[in-house]
Design a protein around this motif. Structure first.
Motif, PDB file in Angstrom:
ATOM      1  N   PHE A  92       0.845  -1.200   0.000  1.00 48.78           N
ATOM      2  CA  PHE A  92       0.000   0.000   0.000  1.00 48.78           C
ATOM      3  C   PHE A  92       0.875   1.242   0.000  1.00 48.78           C
ATOM      4  N   LYS A 143       7.428  -8.175  -1.031  1.00 48.71           N
ATOM      5  CA  LYS A 143       7.328  -7.667  -2.394  1.00 48.71           C
ATOM      6  C   LYS A 143       6.992  -8.809  -3.350  1.00 48.71           C
ATOM      7  N   ASP A 144       7.635  -9.973  -3.093  1.00 50.99           N
ATOM      8  CA  ASP A 144       7.410 -11.124  -3.965  1.00 50.99           C
ATOM      9  C   ASP A 144       6.107 -11.836  -3.658  1.00 50.99           C
ATOM     10  N   ASN A 195       0.296 -10.754  -5.607  1.00 48.02           N
ATOM     11  CA  ASN A 195      -0.819  -9.833  -5.408  1.00 48.02           C
ATOM     12  C   ASN A 195      -2.167 -10.485  -5.694  1.00 48.02           C
ATOM     13  N   GLU A 196      -2.132 -11.526  -6.543  1.00 49.34           N
ATOM     14  CA  GLU A 196      -3.383 -12.188  -6.913  1.00 49.34           C
ATOM     15  C   GLU A 196      -4.104 -12.710  -5.673  1.00 49.34           C
ATOM     16  N   GLU A 201      -5.723  -9.808  -3.913  1.00 50.66           N
ATOM     17  CA  GLU A 201      -6.906  -9.372  -4.644  1.00 50.66           C
ATOM     18  C   GLU A 201      -8.075 -10.306  -4.376  1.00 50.66           C
ATOM     19  N   PHE A 235      -9.470  -9.654  -1.035  1.00 56.92           N
ATOM     20  CA  PHE A 235     -10.234  -8.400  -0.972  1.00 56.92           C
ATOM     21  C   PHE A 235     -11.597  -8.554  -1.628  1.00 56.92           C
ATOM     22  N   LYS A 260      -8.272  -5.298   5.024  1.00 58.48           N
ATOM     23  CA  LYS A 260      -6.828  -5.318   4.776  1.00 58.48           C
ATOM     24  C   LYS A 260      -6.063  -5.955   5.928  1.00 58.48           C
ATOM     25  N   LYS A 263       5.385 -18.446  -3.879  1.00 59.33           N
ATOM     26  CA  LYS A 263       5.279 -17.876  -5.219  1.00 59.33           C
ATOM     27  C   LYS A 263       4.460 -18.779  -6.124  1.00 59.33           C
TER      28      LYS A 263
END
Lengths: 311, 470, 276
Positions: free
Chosen positions: C98, C162-163, C166-167, C170, C173, C179, C275
């Protein structure tokens, strides 16, 4: 790139950045309350003639502009300590990362006994730096030390080697001690990153019949590059401030062969209680470190770019 | 790239912020000082009121800060048994003791009431963190060299609680083998004999044809040449014998002159460096050795002649020592001027900021008394500071201990103060300069004269900065 | 058959490498243990001890009451680690997932704090602590250790977070998870190896911290083990015999912990495969 897609899907950019700010706030508050006063104070002091004698003598503190910085920059001791620190940092980083990578790759390959090796490697980081330095001071002693005895018994040397009494070897000894203690922590980071690499990548490499070196260079290193970069920055910072081990191992000797910058600052600031000069030296040292980090960063991002264009 | 820019910006912002705040700092500092001043005044007033009730009042707990060592628990135990009020002993590692005391006084924390250090008394006195002390009743009974250690001009800044000095340690068996009947009487003889006793694997000595400097079995002598305090403390034994001094202070005109680069001092350094580099009578490792390496080499039987504090005697007569019954101790040899010896010892001083000075002074009187100092020196394995007590100890001792004490007495009578202690606030830092100077000279990179010239320059800068005598 | 043999060869090479390095690590430690069994006169020599005794351990345990310092060290390290973990996980989550204007700069500023040589800030820090009256308190030790190590903790977690795909975020969410809940239920469990490593590092580094504790404390009742070890000196040089005994005692609990919790630690380290 990916975080952008998160934002797009959620399209509540603002609430995201507020949330981001709020999550980082507690940590920043703790850091700022504790550090901001000492940090600004030492910065202020670096432009004055503040020292112990002045404070105890209740003398007024005078603003001297850049005089302290000038004094430090014209001092040969500063440049010597810079050379010593850079030498130790660069060599030790290279040695530690190559060793740690080799260990991490090999540990991730084997099946049995993994945990025993990890437990053994972990011991070194758990030992108090004072004890490690003293231990090695006697292991490396030329007359009484274990290392020379072993080398003599094996027949590798005929005369004793002055590990700590020879000016060039003394630097090397500092590096050896640091390697002994710190490689394990780098190993742990790299190992954790390597085992997080999904197994199917390796399998496809096996199918391709890629050699071990090709796997290392083409798969492992690119996958853990982030971790390598970040841990390198941390090691760089700790090595650049190297103090404990030198303090007890040689205290900067012989002559000034191992007088690192942190040791010089310790002497000026703590023994001589000359806070203004010590602070000026520290800020110069921080500038050099910032430069070093930018360099590491740039090497990292250069590789990133070349990889992207290659892929 | 963006992150780097932001990062540089952050650095720049912190720089400018600091620079602007620089102006405000002064005011804050003065404000702090006045606040403290009124606080101490108030404290003094309440103290005056308190003294009236002195009789009924129980003494407050005082804090005694000293260097950590293995016998401190025993010292504390015996003090508790012999003293009627409560106290705290705080022990710190050697390298942190002086800076931490200064920090305590400078920050106004004033946790410590009594400072117990090796040589800190004048440093504290002149930098204004310790009070001047009255003469003890039996002051003249204390060894003159020891008294001088803690006096600046006619001001007393500390009461000695133990004495210590170096002895000449020599191997009787090796001396005999080399054809000597007596230990060396002068430092020239010392070197000569050390060369004769330095023996390589083929039985050759330095200067012989085919002598192998890389394979020496027995070293004629040894030196604590590392960049540590033990270096300077050993060096001054030699330098004092040659009449060397660090400085000349003119108390009346409040001026001083650094004399460390004059002939006696430079000659002494040349003597030490030649012993190491030219004559090979010191081990190669001498350039990094401290107490531990030094006494281990002697106890292991690898060294023929050594100059060290009396503590090494007890180690060398221990059951597992390799030189037990093969060594003796004696008077330090004579230099060009006299039988010099540096006066070691231990001292207590009274913190200026102490919150309960009377109680602190009361405890100090006990520690520095004949009884207290005997407990202190006995438990710490050192020597009593009073001459009459010392004589009693000699009379009571027997066997090797008697020999040790007699030789200690002989050296203590010659011993004089190491004049770096007189540099006041700069004392600790000046010792560090000397350590580094001698250590650098041993590398052979600079000549002894150049090394001492540089030491002079550094000492002058240091004294200038610390406003010595001003 | 062929690939299997190849694998075996590879393993032999790996084992040899690891064993050599393990020997490099273990030899000095064996030396340390041997020294702790010698007495003072012999403690620096290469000779075998003339007699083996546990005297050093006895005096370290009873005369120096080392148990008290163990408790202090443990107390400080546990609380430091816990606080750091909370703060750094939160911060790293924010810094990586974020971002806000200037968040990169703030992250880098964290590192600046880690670059300051300790001596430079210790004197003002001491003055500050003295003014607030925090000298000689456990709180001062904990908060200090937290601040020294927090930047490192954040920097170690950032690359791992960072790695983090994000999927997964998402998806959570979209499912309506908040969050913070996503952090608790998805990110933390899946980042266990990294958090584990950070916890180990933070624990060790506060367990090993020395200078700060030395300067901020005068009362033995709250001093950590490192300060106690450094006090095992004689007037003329360190008491290496006692120090090594204390050092052996010092590593024993950590090694025991590693062995006992081996499954959790190693399991934690290997639970990766985040990952996608």
């Amino acid at each position: 790139m990916k975080s952008k897609s998160v934002r797009n899907t959620l399209s509540i950019q603002k609430s995201n950045s507020i949330f981001g700010f709020l999550t980082t706030l507690p940590a920043m508050l703790v850091l700022i309350t504790l550090f901001i006063y000492p940090l600004l104070f030492s910065l202020y002091v670096s432009f004055t003639d503040y020292n112990m004698a002045a404070v105890l003598g209740k003398r007024a503190i005078n603003f001297v502009g850049l005089q302290n910085y000038k004094n430090v920059l014209t001092d040969s001791a500063f440049w010597n300590s810079m050379r010593v620190t850079l030498f130790i940092t660069v060599i030790a980083i290279c040695v530690e990362f190559i060793l740690a990578l080799a260990l991490a790759v090999n540990t991730s390959r084997i099946k049995k006994g993994r945990s025993y090796f990890i437990a053994i490697f972990l011991i070194t980081i758990m030992m108090a730096p004072i004890v490690v330095a003293l231990l090695f001071r006697f292991i490396l002693n030329d007359e009484l030390g274990l290392l020379n005895l072993v080398l003599r018994k094996v027949g590798l040397i005929s005369a004793d080697i002055g590990w700590l009494s020879d000016e060039r070897l003394a630097k090397l000894s500092v590096i050896i001690v640091d390697t002994w203690q710190a490689t394990s922590s780098v190993f742990l980071l790299l190992y954790t990153a390597i085992i997080a690499i999904p197994g199917d990548i390796f399998e496809s490499a096996d199918v391709d019949g890629a050699g071990r070196w090709r796997v290392l260079i083409n798969i492992i290193i690119p996958s853990i590059k982030n971790v390598i970069m970040y841990s390198m920055v941390i090691r760089f910072m700790d090595l650049f401030r190297i103090f404990d081990s030198i303090f007890l191992l040689t205290n900067g000797g012989p002559g000034n062969a191992t007088e690192s910058m942190a040791l010089l600052i310790f002497r000026t600031g703590w023994t001589q209680m000359d806070m203004s000069k010590a602070s000026a030296t520290s800020y110069l040292m921080m500038l050099v470190m910032a430069f070093g980090m930018i360099l590491i960063n740039r090497i990292g991002s250069y590789e990133k770019n070349s990889n992207q264009s290659g892929g | 790239m963006k992150s780097i820019k932001v990062f540089c910006l952050a650095l720049a912002v912190s720089f400018t912020l600091g620079a602007t705040l620089a102006g405000c700092g002064d005011k804050a500092a003065t404000a702090g000082n006045t606040a403290e001043k009124s606080k101490t005044e108030a404290a003094a007033e309440t103290k005056a009121a308190d003294t009236k009730k002195e009789e009924e009042r129980k003494p407050e707990k005082v804090t005694f800060v000293t260097q950590a060592n293995d016998q401190m628990t025993e010292t504390e135990k015996q003090f508790r048994a012999a003293y009627d009020a409560d106290f705290d002993i705080v022990a710190l590692p050697a390298s942190e003791l002086l800076p931490k005391i200064q920090l305590d006084a400078m920050s106004g924390t004033n946790d410590y009431d009594i400072y117990s250090t090796g040589q800190g008394a004048i440093q504290f006195g002149l930098s204004g963190i310790a009070d001047e002390l009255p003469k003890l009743d039996d002051w003249e009974d204390i060894f003159p060299g020891l008294r001088a250690n803690y006096q600046f001009g006619d001001k007393i800044y500390g009461w000695p609680v133990q004495a210590d000095t170096c002895l000449l340690f020599y191997r009787t068996d090796l001396l005999e083998k080399a054809g000597y009947k007596e230990p060396p009487k002068t430092w020239d003889e010392y070197r000569e004999m050390a060369i004769k006793m330095t023996t390589d694997v083929n039985g050759k000595h330095p200067g012989d044809n085919g002598f192998n400097a890389n394979k020496i079995e027995i070293y004629g002598s040894n030196y604590k040449g590392g960049n540590f305090d033990s270096n300077t403390w050993e060096f001054y034994n030699y330098m004092l014998a040659n009449g060397g001094k660090t400085h000349d202070i003119d108390f009346e005109n409040k001026t001083y002159k650094i004399t460390i680069n004059e002939k006696p001092a430079v000659d002494t350094l040349t003597w030490v460096v030649d012993n190491y580099r030219k004559y090979n009578i010191y081990p190669k490792g001498a350039i990094n050795s401290d107490w531990a390496e030094f006494h281990t080499m002697f106890v292991e039987g690898k060294v023929a002649l050594a100059v060290n504090y009396a503590y090494m005697f007890d180690m060398a007569v221990a059951d597992n020592s390799k030189v037990k019954d093969k060594f003796s101790v004696g008077l330090l040899p004579k230099g060009t001027v006299k039988n010099g010896a540096g006066m070691g010892g231990w001292v207590i001083s009274l913190a200026k900021g102490s919150k309960h000075k009377e109680d602190a002074l009361r405890f100090m009187k006990f520690v520095a008394s004949s009884k207290g100092s005997t407990i202190y020196s006995d438990t710490q394995g050192a020597m009593v500071p009073r001459q009459s007590d010392f004589q009693k100890k000699i009379d009571a001792a027997e066997g090797p201990m008697k020999l040790k004490l007699q030789q200690c007495l002989a050296n203590l009578q010659n011993a004089e103060s190491i004049d770096l202690t007189k540099l006041g606030a700069s004392y600790d830092a000046s010792v560090k300069i000397m350590n580094a100077t001698i250590n650098t000279a041993l590398t052979g990179k600079v000549s002894p004269q150049e090394a001492m010239d540089s030491a002079k320059k550094q000492l002058e800068e240091l004294l200038e900065k610390d406003k010595f005598l001003k | 058959m062929k690939p299997k043999r190849k694998l075996k060869e590879k393993n032999i090479l790996s084992y040899t490498c690891l064993c050599i390095y393990a020997a490099f690590i273990i030899l000095p430690i064996l030396w340390l243990i041997l020294t702790s069994l010698k007495d003072r006169t012999e403690s620096y020599t290469i000779a075998r001890p003339s007699r083996i005794s546990l005297d050093n351990f006895v005096s370290v345990l009873w005369e120096y009451d080392i148990a008290k310092y163990f408790y202090n060290s443990g107390f400080i390290s546990v609380f430091t680690t816990a606080i750091i973990l909370i703060l750094s996980v939160l911060a790293a989550y924010g810094f990586t997932k974020f971002r806000y204007g200037g968040s990169e700069g703030v992250l880098n500023f964290c590192l600046v704090l880690r670059m300051i040589p300790f001596v430079t800030i210790i004197i003002p820090l001491y003055i500050m602590m003295a003014k607030i009256g925090l000298i000689n308190t456990r709180f001062a030790l904990i908060i200090g250790n937290v601040s020294f190590n927090l930047p490192v903790a954040i920097w170690l977690l950032v690359p791992f977070f960072k790695d983090f795909p994000n999927e997964l975020l998402e998806a959570a969410f979209i499912d309506g998870s908040s969050k913070l809940k996503t952090l608790m239920n998805i990110v933390i469990p899946l980042s266990r190896p990294a958090i584990m490593v950070v916890a180990i590092f933070m624990f060790i580094s506060s367990w090993n911290e020395f200078m700060y504790a030395l300067i901020m404390t005068t009362k033995q009742d709250i001093q950590p083990l490192t300060v106690a070890i450094s006090n095992l000196t004689g007037k003329y040089g360190v008491r290496f015999d006692l120090m090594t005994a204390a050092a052996v005692l010092y590593v024993v609990p950590v090694i025991t912990l590693t062995v006992v919790f081996q499954k959790q630690i190693i399991g934690g380290l290997t639970a990766g495969a985040v990952k996608g």
